[in-house]
Design a protein around this motif. Structure first.
Motif, short mmCIF file in Angstrom:
data_model
loop_
_atom_site.label_atom_id
_atom_site.label_comp_id
_atom_site.label_asym_id
_atom_site.label_seq_id
_atom_site.Cartn_x
_atom_site.Cartn_y
_atom_site.Cartn_z
N PHE A 233 -76.65 -5.81 8.00
CA PHE A 233 -75.56 -6.64 8.49
C PHE A 233 -74.22 -6.26 7.89
CE2 PHE A 233 -72.94 -10.50 8.13
CZ PHE A 233 -72.72 -10.72 9.48
N GLY A 234 -74.20 -5.84 6.65
CA GLY A 234 -72.95 -5.55 5.94
C GLY A 234 -72.23 -4.33 6.47
N GLN A 235 -71.06 -4.11 5.90
CA GLN A 235 -70.19 -3.05 6.38
C GLN A 235 -70.62 -1.64 5.96
OE1 GLN A 235 -66.21 -3.43 4.85
NE2 GLN A 235 -66.91 -3.93 2.79
N TYR A 236 -71.59 -1.54 5.06
CA TYR A 236 -72.03 -0.22 4.61
C TYR A 236 -73.42 0.18 5.12
CZ TYR A 236 -68.05 -0.93 1.58
OH TYR A 236 -66.80 -1.19 1.12
N LEU B 83 -78.81 8.14 7.36
CA LEU B 83 -78.22 7.37 8.45
C LEU B 83 -78.15 5.92 8.02
CD1 LEU B 83 -77.15 7.00 11.33
CD2 LEU B 83 -79.53 6.83 12.09
N SER B 84 -76.93 5.40 7.91
CA SER B 84 -76.70 4.01 7.56
C SER B 84 -75.86 3.40 8.66
CB SER B 84 -75.94 3.89 6.23
OG SER B 84 -76.68 4.50 5.19
N ILE B 85 -76.43 2.42 9.34
CA ILE B 85 -75.72 1.79 10.46
C ILE B 85 -75.29 0.39 10.04
CG2 ILE B 85 -75.87 1.08 12.86
CD1 ILE B 85 -78.16 3.18 13.14
N PRO B 86 -73.98 0.17 9.91
CA PRO B 86 -73.47 -1.14 9.50
C PRO B 86 -73.43 -2.14 10.65
CG PRO B 86 -71.65 0.38 9.81
CD PRO B 86 -72.91 1.16 10.05
N ASN B 87 -73.21 -3.41 10.28
CA ASN B 87 -72.99 -4.49 11.25
C ASN B 87 -74.11 -4.62 12.27
OD1 ASN B 87 -70.42 -5.00 10.03
ND2 ASN B 87 -69.66 -3.21 11.13
N SER B 88 -75.34 -4.51 11.82
CA SER B 88 -76.50 -4.48 12.71
C SER B 88 -76.62 -5.70 13.60
CB SER B 88 -77.78 -4.32 11.90
OG SER B 88 -77.95 -5.41 11.01
N VAL B 89 -76.37 -6.87 13.05
CA VAL B 89 -76.55 -8.10 13.83
C VAL B 89 -75.59 -8.13 15.01
CG1 VAL B 89 -76.43 -10.61 13.73
CG2 VAL B 89 -77.44 -9.36 11.85
N VAL B 90 -74.39 -7.63 14.81
CA VAL B 90 -73.41 -7.59 15.88
C VAL B 90 -73.68 -6.40 16.81
CG1 VAL B 90 -70.95 -7.33 16.40
CG2 VAL B 90 -71.68 -8.74 14.46
N ARG B 91 -73.85 -5.23 16.22
CA ARG B 91 -74.01 -4.02 17.03
C ARG B 91 -75.24 -4.09 17.93
NH1 ARG B 91 -73.24 2.25 15.31
NH2 ARG B 91 -73.74 3.11 17.34
N PHE B 92 -76.32 -4.65 17.43
CA PHE B 92 -77.56 -4.68 18.20
C PHE B 92 -77.89 -6.06 18.76
CE2 PHE B 92 -78.28 -1.13 15.07
CZ PHE B 92 -77.96 -0.12 15.96
N ALA B 93 -76.89 -6.92 18.86
CA ALA B 93 -77.12 -8.28 19.38
C ALA B 93 -77.62 -8.23 20.82
CB ALA B 93 -75.84 -9.10 19.30
N ASP B 94 -77.05 -7.36 21.62
CA ASP B 94 -77.42 -7.27 23.03
C ASP B 94 -77.91 -5.89 23.43
OD1 ASP B 94 -76.59 -9.96 23.55
OD2 ASP B 94 -74.50 -9.27 23.61
N LEU B 95 -78.06 -5.03 22.45
CA LEU B 95 -78.43 -3.64 22.74
C LEU B 95 -79.46 -3.17 21.73
CD1 LEU B 95 -77.64 -1.04 24.39
CD2 LEU B 95 -76.04 -0.53 22.54
N HIS B 96 -80.63 -2.78 22.21
CA HIS B 96 -81.66 -2.20 21.35
C HIS B 96 -81.17 -0.84 20.88
CE1 HIS B 96 -85.50 -0.50 20.08
NE2 HIS B 96 -86.07 -1.69 20.23
N PRO B 97 -81.41 -0.49 19.63
CA PRO B 97 -80.96 0.82 19.13
C PRO B 97 -81.41 1.99 20.00
CG PRO B 97 -81.71 -0.51 17.31
CD PRO B 97 -82.04 -1.28 18.56
N LYS B 98 -82.55 1.89 20.66
CA LYS B 98 -83.02 2.98 21.50
C LYS B 98 -82.09 3.24 22.69
CE LYS B 98 -86.23 0.26 24.37
NZ LYS B 98 -85.31 0.05 25.46
N ASP B 99 -81.33 2.20 23.07
CA ASP B 99 -80.42 2.31 24.21
C ASP B 99 -78.99 2.63 23.78
OD1 ASP B 99 -82.50 1.66 26.03
OD2 ASP B 99 -82.25 -0.46 25.52
#
Length: 184
Positions: free
Chosen positions: A117-120, A146-162
Motif C-alpha cells: 500500500f505504501g509509496q515504496y 520489482l516493487s509496486i507501490p500504492n497497491s490498494v489504489v492501483r489494483f482496486a479495479d484492475l487485476h495485476p495480470k491485466d
C-alpha cells in the motif's frame, strides 16, 4: 527444457494483491519458464529443530522442500507487514535452509518482488527477504527486483495480470531469473 520457478506468496489472504501479482507472474511467464505457485504455506508449522528429524518432519514442510528441490529457482512475492516480511515467508525460508549444511535453497537463484500500500511498494520487506535467502545459501539476484507501490489504489479495479506495465515487468523478472538459472 523449461526453467521451473517455485513461487512463494507471503500473503495468505485470498484477495491479496501479492497473490494476484503471483498469478500475473504465472500468466505472463515467457516461453521456456514455468511458474509454480506453492499453496500450503499456512499449513507449515513454525520451524522447530526438534521436528526436523528424519521421519518426524511435518508433511507440509516436506512438501515445500520437495517442491523447491524440483525447481530451478525461487521467487518470493512479499507484502510488507510492519516494515518487514510476513512470518509465513520467513518460516518457509527457515524450513528450506535446514538441516544445516543441506539447504535445498543452496546456490539456487532467488528473487523477491511484491506490492504494498505504501509509496515504496514494500522494499523493506523485500530487502529482509533477500537477506534471509542469502543467509540460507540462495543465490540472491540483487538486480532482479520489482516493487509496486500504492497497491490498494492501483489494483482496486484492475487485476495485476491485466496491467500492461506489470505484465511486462514480471516477464522481465522471470527472464532475469531464467538467465541465471540456465547459466548454473
Amino acid at each position: 527444457m523449461a526453467t521451473t520457478v517455485l513461487t512463494l506468496v507471503g500473503s495468505l489472504r485470498n484477495g491479496s494483491t501479492n497473490r494476484q501479482l503471483a498469478e500475473a507472474t504465472a500468466l505472463n511467464a515467457p516461453a521456456g519458464v514455468e511458474v509454480n505457485v506453492f499453496s500450503g504455506l499456512e499449513n507449515i508449522p513454525f520451524y522447530n529443530e526438534d521436528q526436523d528429524i528424519e521421519g518426524q518432519v511435518p508433511a507440509a514442510a516436506l512438501e515445500l522442500r520437495a517442491a523447491a528441490a524440483e525447481a530451478d529457482a525461487l521467487l518470493l512475492v512479499s507484502p510488507e507487514y510492519n516494515g518487514t516480511m510476513p512470518a509465513v515467508l520467513k518460516n518457509a525460508i527457515d524450513w528450506l535452509s535446514r538441516p544445516f549444511g543441506n539447504s535445498v535453497a543452496k546456490d539456487m537463484p532467488a528473487a523477491v518482488i511484491g506490492t504494498a500500500f505504501g509509496q515504496y511498494g514494500g522494499v523493506w520487506a523485500q530487502d529482509e527477504a533477500r537477506k534471509a535467502l542469502a543467509i540460507a545459501g540462495a543465490n540472491v539476484l540483487e538486480d532482479v527486483k520489482l516493487s509496486i507501490p500504492n497497491s490498494v489504489v492501483r489494483f482496486a479495479d484492475l487485476h495485476p495480470k491485466d496491467d500492461v506495465e506489470v505484465a511486462g515487468q514480471v516477464a522481465a523478472v522471470l527472464e532475469g531469473i531464467r538467465a541465471v538459472a540456465e547459466s548454473n
